[in-house]
Design a protein around this motif. Structure first.
Motif, mmCIF file in Angstrom:
data_model
loop_
_atom_site.group_PDB
_atom_site.id
_atom_site.type_symbol
_atom_site.label_atom_id
_atom_site.label_comp_id
_atom_site.label_asym_id
_atom_site.label_seq_id
_atom_site.Cartn_x
_atom_site.Cartn_y
_atom_site.Cartn_z
ATOM 1 N N ILE A 33 62.127 13.368 52.753
ATOM 2 C CA ILE A 33 62.850 13.905 53.902
ATOM 3 C C ILE A 33 62.024 13.561 55.132
ATOM 4 N N GLU A 34 62.660 12.918 56.113
ATOM 5 C CA GLU A 34 61.952 12.555 57.337
ATOM 6 C C GLU A 34 62.583 13.274 58.518
ATOM 7 N N ILE A 35 61.736 13.860 59.365
ATOM 8 C CA ILE A 35 62.211 14.611 60.522
ATOM 9 C C ILE A 35 61.333 14.269 61.721
ATOM 10 N N ASP A 36 61.963 14.042 62.860
ATOM 11 C CA ASP A 36 61.239 13.927 64.121
ATOM 12 C C ASP A 36 61.223 15.307 64.754
ATOM 13 N N LEU A 37 60.024 15.774 65.085
ATOM 14 C CA LEU A 37 59.843 17.110 65.629
ATOM 15 C C LEU A 37 59.119 17.054 66.970
ATOM 16 N N PRO A 38 59.287 18.096 67.775
ATOM 17 C CA PRO A 38 58.438 18.184 68.962
ATOM 18 C C PRO A 38 56.984 18.340 68.496
ATOM 19 N N LEU A 39 56.040 18.058 69.376
ATOM 20 C CA LEU A 39 54.628 18.174 69.030
ATOM 21 C C LEU A 39 54.336 19.582 68.540
ATOM 22 N N PRO A 40 53.875 19.730 67.278
ATOM 23 C CA PRO A 40 53.639 21.071 66.730
ATOM 24 C C PRO A 40 52.561 21.833 67.495
ATOM 25 N N THR A 41 52.716 23.139 67.526
ATOM 26 C CA THR A 41 51.735 24.019 68.141
ATOM 27 C C THR A 41 50.427 23.937 67.368
ATOM 28 N N SER A 42 49.322 23.970 68.075
ATOM 29 C CA SER A 42 48.008 23.958 67.440
ATOM 30 C C SER A 42 47.822 25.217 66.595
ATOM 31 N N THR A 43 47.108 25.092 65.496
ATOM 32 C CA THR A 43 46.804 26.248 64.654
ATOM 33 C C THR A 43 46.090 27.318 65.475
ATOM 34 N N ASN A 44 45.287 26.888 66.429
ATOM 35 C CA ASN A 44 44.559 27.833 67.278
ATOM 36 C C ASN A 44 45.482 28.636 68.194
ATOM 37 N N GLY A 139 50.248 7.644 65.679
ATOM 38 C CA GLY A 139 51.232 6.582 65.537
ATOM 39 C C GLY A 139 52.396 6.787 66.494
ATOM 40 N N LYS A 140 53.524 6.173 66.151
ATOM 41 C CA LYS A 140 54.728 6.300 66.966
ATOM 42 C C LYS A 140 55.562 7.467 66.461
ATOM 43 N N ALA A 141 55.847 8.371 67.376
ATOM 44 C CA ALA A 141 56.690 9.518 67.071
ATOM 45 C C ALA A 141 57.473 9.840 68.341
ATOM 46 N N PRO A 142 58.771 9.537 68.362
ATOM 47 C CA PRO A 142 59.559 9.664 69.586
ATOM 48 C C PRO A 142 59.545 11.053 70.220
ATOM 49 N N MET A 143 59.519 12.098 69.417
ATOM 50 C CA MET A 143 59.573 13.460 69.967
ATOM 51 C C MET A 143 58.189 14.110 70.041
ATOM 52 N N GLY A 144 57.187 13.454 69.507
ATOM 53 C CA GLY A 144 55.842 14.018 69.488
ATOM 54 C C GLY A 144 55.241 14.014 68.099
ATOM 55 N N ALA A 145 56.097 14.205 67.081
ATOM 56 C CA ALA A 145 55.619 14.215 65.694
ATOM 57 C C ALA A 145 56.727 13.720 64.771
ATOM 58 N N ARG A 146 56.332 13.001 63.746
ATOM 59 C CA ARG A 146 57.268 12.580 62.700
ATOM 60 C C ARG A 146 56.706 13.080 61.373
ATOM 61 N N LEU A 147 57.492 13.890 60.688
ATOM 62 C CA LEU A 147 57.071 14.509 59.433
ATOM 63 C C LEU A 147 57.880 13.937 58.284
ATOM 64 N N THR A 148 57.185 13.498 57.256
ATOM 65 C CA THR A 148 57.844 13.007 56.052
ATOM 66 C C THR A 148 57.347 13.819 54.874
ATOM 67 N N LEU A 149 58.276 14.419 54.138
ATOM 68 C CA LEU A 149 57.971 15.160 52.920
ATOM 69 C C LEU A 149 58.454 14.332 51.745
ATOM 70 N N THR A 150 57.617 14.142 50.753
ATOM 71 C CA THR A 150 57.980 13.337 49.595
ATOM 72 C C THR A 150 57.705 14.124 48.326
ATOM 73 N N ALA A 151 58.682 14.176 47.439
ATOM 74 C CA ALA A 151 58.467 14.828 46.158
ATOM 75 C C ALA A 151 57.373 14.083 45.410
ATOM 76 N N ALA A 152 56.373 14.798 44.947
ATOM 77 C CA ALA A 152 55.240 14.186 44.238
ATOM 78 C C ALA A 152 55.485 14.241 42.739
ATOM 79 N N GLU A 153 54.794 13.389 42.055
ATOM 80 C CA GLU A 153 54.893 13.380 40.601
ATOM 81 C C GLU A 153 54.346 14.695 40.054
ATOM 82 N N THR A 154 55.018 15.256 39.080
ATOM 83 C CA THR A 154 54.521 16.465 38.465
ATOM 84 C C THR A 154 53.370 16.111 37.533
#
Length: 156
Positions: A33-44, A139-154
């Motif tokens: 699943i790939e999503i372009d997101l605004p720049l995430p808030t810092s953990t701090n 890298g390149k992220a149009p909105m600030g961040a690009r997140l990709t989630l990939t199902a991993a091998e069990t």
């Protein structure tokens, strides 16, 4: 004598070319699943503390900037995936790309928690404890961040 008329059979239409279905993860969810997101808030900046001068009590609450970011991220997810993708259950890999424009202004590793917690809240993943691997890079992220989630091998 004339040859008898031969009936021509209607030709069958050519079979439609079927595209391969999207790859499926280990639980029937999309493999990624790939999503372009605004720049995430810092953990701090996720949590803030309040203090009552009268009673001396303190409390912890979510910051306004984090709440605003979650609303914007939710709108971005809805715009890119009107129908929410199936939840990835079990192990998954995270790939987070942060825009190069902010390269020397922020810590790269402080942006992971906001993004992954948003995925749990949005129902994209079951729980962030199932992270198998996390890659964060500039890298390149149009909105600030690009997140990709990939199902991993069990792993058995």
């Amino acid at each position: 004598m004339k040859a008898p008329a031969v009936r021509k059979r209607a030709s069958k239409p050519a079979p439609a070319v079927q595209e391969d279905p999207a790859p499926i993860g280990h639980n029937g969810a999309p493999a990624s699943i790939e999503i372009d997101l605004p720049l995430p808030t810092s953990t701090n900046r996720i949590w803030r503390r309040g203090h009552s001068r009268r009673t001396g009590n303190t409390w912890t609450y979510l910051s306004k900037s984090y709440q605003t970011w979650k609303m914007k991220a939710g709108a971005a997810l809805k715009a890119q995936h009107p129908k929410l993708p199936a939840k990835i259950v079990g192990p998954f890999d995270v790939h987070l790309v942060i825009t190069k424009a902010k390269r020397f202004k922020l810590d790269l590793d402080n942006r992971i928690k906001s993004a992954v917690d948003f995925c749990v809240q949005s129902g994209l993943i079951e729980d962030d404890k199932f992270q198998n691997r996390v890659v964060v890079e500039w890298g390149k992220a149009p909105m600030g961040a690009r997140l990709t989630l990939t199902a991993a091998e069990t792993v058995d």
